[in-house]
Design a protein around this motif. Structure first.
Motif, mmCIF file in Angstrom:
data_model
loop_
_atom_site.group_PDB
_atom_site.id
_atom_site.type_symbol
_atom_site.label_atom_id
_atom_site.label_comp_id
_atom_site.label_asym_id
_atom_site.label_seq_id
_atom_site.Cartn_x
_atom_site.Cartn_y
_atom_site.Cartn_z
ATOM 1 N N GLN A 41 0.716 -1.206 -0.127
ATOM 2 C CA GLN A 41 0.029 -0.076 -0.091
ATOM 3 C C GLN A 41 1.064 1.228 -0.018
ATOM 4 O OE1 GLN A 41 -3.505 0.151 2.668
ATOM 5 N NE2 GLN A 41 -3.640 2.339 2.520
ATOM 6 N N LYS A 42 2.108 1.388 0.470
ATOM 7 C CA LYS A 42 3.070 2.184 0.566
ATOM 8 C C LYS A 42 3.359 2.584 -0.876
ATOM 9 C CE LYS A 42 7.317 4.102 2.306
ATOM 10 N NZ LYS A 42 7.823 4.532 1.145
ATOM 11 N N ILE A 43 3.613 1.817 -1.701
ATOM 12 C CA ILE A 43 3.957 1.984 -3.229
ATOM 13 C C ILE A 43 2.644 2.747 -3.700
ATOM 14 C CG2 ILE A 43 4.425 1.009 -5.277
ATOM 15 C CD1 ILE A 43 5.975 -1.109 -3.884
ATOM 16 N N TYR A 44 1.400 2.318 -3.477
ATOM 17 C CA TYR A 44 0.039 2.731 -3.823
ATOM 18 C C TYR A 44 0.189 4.279 -3.522
ATOM 19 C CZ TYR A 44 -4.607 4.147 -4.294
ATOM 20 O OH TYR A 44 -5.860 4.786 -4.518
ATOM 21 N N ASP A 45 0.212 4.511 -2.412
ATOM 22 C CA ASP A 45 0.067 6.010 -1.778
ATOM 23 C C ASP A 45 1.278 6.777 -2.261
ATOM 24 O OD1 ASP A 45 -1.587 5.118 0.047
ATOM 25 O OD2 ASP A 45 -0.442 4.698 1.741
ATOM 26 N N GLU A 46 2.377 6.318 -2.700
ATOM 27 C CA GLU A 46 3.518 7.026 -3.384
ATOM 28 C C GLU A 46 3.092 7.372 -4.819
ATOM 29 O OE1 GLU A 46 7.450 5.132 -1.144
ATOM 30 O OE2 GLU A 46 6.914 4.746 -3.162
ATOM 31 N N HIS A 47 2.402 6.727 -5.512
ATOM 32 C CA HIS A 47 1.801 6.679 -6.826
ATOM 33 C C HIS A 47 0.773 7.646 -6.901
ATOM 34 C CE1 HIS A 47 4.333 3.122 -7.833
ATOM 35 N NE2 HIS A 47 4.132 3.605 -9.236
ATOM 36 N N LYS A 48 -0.225 7.676 -5.886
ATOM 37 C CA LYS A 48 -1.169 8.523 -5.624
ATOM 38 C C LYS A 48 -0.810 9.979 -5.547
ATOM 39 C CE LYS A 48 -5.479 9.103 -3.144
ATOM 40 N NZ LYS A 48 -6.678 9.024 -2.103
ATOM 41 N N LEU A 49 0.257 10.098 -4.753
ATOM 42 C CA LEU A 49 0.755 11.519 -4.485
ATOM 43 C C LEU A 49 1.234 12.109 -5.913
ATOM 44 C CD1 LEU A 49 3.041 11.155 -1.058
ATOM 45 C CD2 LEU A 49 0.801 12.441 -1.539
ATOM 46 N N ILE A 50 2.252 11.432 -6.719
ATOM 47 C CA ILE A 50 2.525 11.733 -7.843
ATOM 48 C C ILE A 50 1.515 12.037 -8.783
ATOM 49 C CG2 ILE A 50 3.728 10.985 -10.020
ATOM 50 C CD1 ILE A 50 5.356 8.761 -8.101
#
Length: 232
Positions: free
Chosen positions: A192-201
């Motif tokens: 989910q951390k990877i998902y959150d990073e992509h969402k910020l981008i």
């Protein structure tokens, strides 16, 4: 007289090739457990570090699965194209790929802020939704990850940037899969951390915030680099 440069395989690559050959010949079968690292090192007359590198390279290729606390197993299903020769991905290959991605994709994120059209934003959003489905199902979702980054490159309006990513797409997807597998198995972290990073981008590009887009993309890729180079 033309000089011919002979490139010798590294020791761990030779070991990985032997294991691949044993699988193809049927000596090792899907589901088989490999011997302990110490025993393999003794059998091959090499260091345990070489065995670990060989197993890591086979893990990236999706040929073996490492079960924490249990050992290494031949995957029940071999990846597509197993009958063909695999290209072993080395630690140096991963470092070079991530260096390339930081150079290209941080700039892509910035450029996309002023050029992304509705179609590109929809592609990013769809990829994010597929990533979230993967999070909910405890899956890896590496293809959606790649699609997200490709959508950003396309959003720059420069086909050469998209072509550059496409040229290294196979290696990108492999490393994305391995990053997600590592995060999935570490209790204090999650994909989910990877998902959150992509969402910020995505949010930065959608809001045309160039500074945030650059920062968030760099932080994401640096995190991927740290994870892979630490565990590989």
């Amino acid at each position: 007289m033309v000089e011919v440069s002979i490139v010798r395989k590294k020791l761990y690559e030779e070991i990985a090739d032997i294991i691949l050959s044993d699988i193809k010949s049927g000596k090792l079968k899907p589901g088989d457990k490999l011997p302990a690292i110490a025993k393999m090192a003794e059998s091959y007359q090499v260091s345990q570090a070489s065995i670990r590198e060989a197993l890591n390279s086979l893990k990236v290729l999706d040929v073996i699965q490492v079960k924490h606390g249990q050992g290494s197993y031949i995957n029940e299903q071999m990846p597509l194209g197993f009958e063909q020769n695999f290209e072993i991905i080395t630690k140096a290959d991963i470092a070079n790929l991530l260096d390339l991605r930081k150079i290209i994709e941080v700039g892509c994120a910035r450029s996309a802020c002023g050029k992304a059209e509705k179609l590109h934003l929809e592609k990013m959003k769809n990829a994010l939704e597929k990533m979230w489905t993967a999070v909910e199902n405890n899956e890896l979702g590496e293809q959606a990850d790649y699609d997200f980054h490709m959508a950003i490159a396309e959003a720059t309006g420069n086909p050469l940037l998209a072509n550059l990513l496409d040229d290294v797409s196979e290696t990108m997807i492999r490393t994305m899969k391995e990053t997600r597998r590592i995060w999935l198995y570490e209790a204090e972290k999650s994909i989910q951390k990877i998902y959150d990073e992509h969402k910020l981008i995505f949010e930065a590009i959608k809001n045309k915030d160039e500074a945030a887009a650059e920062k968030n993309m760099f932080n994401h890729l640096k995190g991927v680099e740290d994870v892979l180079l630490t565990h590989y």
